[in-house]
Structures are given as structure tokens and as C-alpha cells.
Scaffold this active site. Sequence first.
Site, short mmCIF file in Angstrom:
data_model
loop_
_atom_site.label_atom_id
_atom_site.label_comp_id
_atom_site.label_asym_id
_atom_site.label_seq_id
_atom_site.Cartn_x
_atom_site.Cartn_y
_atom_site.Cartn_z
N ARG A 136 -55.97 51.95 69.08
CA ARG A 136 -57.67 51.99 69.34
C ARG A 136 -57.86 51.23 70.63
O ARG A 136 -58.89 51.18 71.13
CB ARG A 136 -58.07 51.09 68.19
CG ARG A 136 -58.62 51.80 67.04
CD ARG A 136 -59.21 50.92 66.00
NE ARG A 136 -60.41 51.51 65.52
CZ ARG A 136 -60.11 51.78 64.04
NH1 ARG A 136 -59.11 51.68 63.47
NH2 ARG A 136 -61.31 52.38 63.62
N ARG A 138 -67.53 49.50 51.42
CA ARG A 138 -66.81 48.85 52.37
C ARG A 138 -67.63 47.74 53.07
O ARG A 138 -68.93 47.87 53.38
CB ARG A 138 -66.49 50.20 53.48
CG ARG A 138 -65.30 50.84 52.93
CD ARG A 138 -64.95 51.72 54.20
NE ARG A 138 -64.82 51.21 55.56
CZ ARG A 138 -63.93 51.80 56.36
NH1 ARG A 138 -63.32 53.05 56.00
NH2 ARG A 138 -64.03 51.27 57.72
N ARG A 191 -69.17 48.59 65.80
CA ARG A 191 -67.82 49.21 65.71
C ARG A 191 -68.21 50.50 66.80
O ARG A 191 -67.22 50.82 67.40
CB ARG A 191 -67.56 49.91 64.43
CG ARG A 191 -67.33 48.60 63.47
CD ARG A 191 -66.78 49.16 61.98
NE ARG A 191 -65.75 49.99 62.17
CZ ARG A 191 -65.41 50.83 61.23
NH1 ARG A 191 -66.15 51.27 60.31
NH2 ARG A 191 -64.11 51.39 61.30
#
Length: 215
Positions: free
Chosen positions: A89, A159, A170
Site C-alpha cells: 500500500r 466495519r 482512507r
Amino acid sequence: MKKRIFVLIGTPGSGKGTQAELLKRKFNLKHYSVGSILRREISQKTKIGKQAEAFVNAGRLVPDNIISTVVFKRLNQDSTEIILDGFPRNLAQAKLLDKYLESKNRTIFILEINLSRKQMGQRVSGRLSCECGEIYHRDFKPPKKKGVCDICKKKLQIRSDSDMEVAQRRFVIYEKETKPVIKYYRLNQKKYYYRKIRGNQAIERVFEDILKAIK
Ligand code: AMP
């Protein structure tokens, strides 16, 4: 034929976890979802779970040393064909993966599943996950029985990172940290086989595009 590693990279909510599961079933692969592993460690309150929890809940990247332990502990024990879902990532993680691959004779497919920021917002709210790794969505992929996993019958969880503010963070982190990884792979196509897949389609269509891309 050389053994394959599939690396799935995608914006939050792009459905990479769902696609990874479909790929896994089709080709009998091992599926390593770093996010699912972390969520399991967090719910079981392990040492790694405790170290990672605040980062995951805030939608930030977990530090590379923790991720490295999680990923390479598993990769080093594995000689089968695998899917890496959610790793690398950032560029530092991509370099770690390169190092690992130096001594391995593998074909590497990098599959980028792409969504716009607006599409991501629609996808991220309403996400549910199960401890076993299955992922659902209230509208796009509902479980057969409300709140219960189709596979293992455990109770589904909302979540902890599906809150809109966290999701937007994010996305920003994806743009800043993960986009350079995609560029890195795109520019290294002698070593890697890179393909971009349009994520804003029905699950089955995205999967068809993936199958075409890896043919
Ligand atoms: P995912 O299920 O792939 O969307 O990942 C959920 C969360 O787990 C991310 O928002 C990060 O907090 C953490 N995470 C997953 N993979 C990584 C990674 N390769 N590096 C750092 N953090 C990660």
C-alpha cells in the site's frame, strides 16, 4: 508454468476483497487479505491486534514493520499460488515485496481496481464483514440472512472504518501513498504484468474483466 502471485490494489470500497474471493475459488489460490487478518487480530485482542487497532479504526496505514510481520510470516511458509489483497500500500512495502520476490520464480499480476471518490462514498457505507474474512454490503452484496455470514453463519460486524470521515481519509491516503505504487508497477512492466480494471460495474462484470486481463 510459473506459479503466479496476484496483487490486488484498489480504492477503499472498490471490491478487491470480493474479487479476491472469486479468484481464489476459480483457481484454488490462497487469499491473504491484510485488512481481514488485521480485523481478526483486533477482535481476538492479540499483540498485533492491539498495535494495529487505532490505525485501522482511524483509516490510517498500519506501520510497515507490523504489516511486514503479518505478510511475510505467511508468505515465507507458502509456495502455492497466492492473492495478496491490500499489500503493498506504499512504496516502502512495494520494495519489501520486490526483495522477497528476488529469489522466487513467479509471474506477478498487478490488478488495480479503480473507483472515483464519489463512487467510493456510496460503496463504503453499508459494508459488513465477518471474522472468517467474508465481506458483504447492505445493498450491493447482502447476505442471504440479514446480519449472518452465508459461509460460517457467524454474526456480521459493521466495519469500524466505514464511517464517512474515515472513508474519506482512507481515500486521501490511497491517493498519496498507494497511487505511487501503481505508477511504480506501471513503469516496471518488464517485471510485472499490470492491468487496470473498472470497479464501477456489477461484481460479475468486474470479475470477467479480471479474467480477461490475466488470460
Ligand atoms: P482493507 O480491508 O484492505 O480495506 O484494509 C483495512 C485497513 O487495514 C486499512 O485501512 C489499514 O488501516 C489496514 N491495512 C490493510 N492493509 C494494509 C497495508 N498493506 N499497510 C498498512 N495498513 C494496512
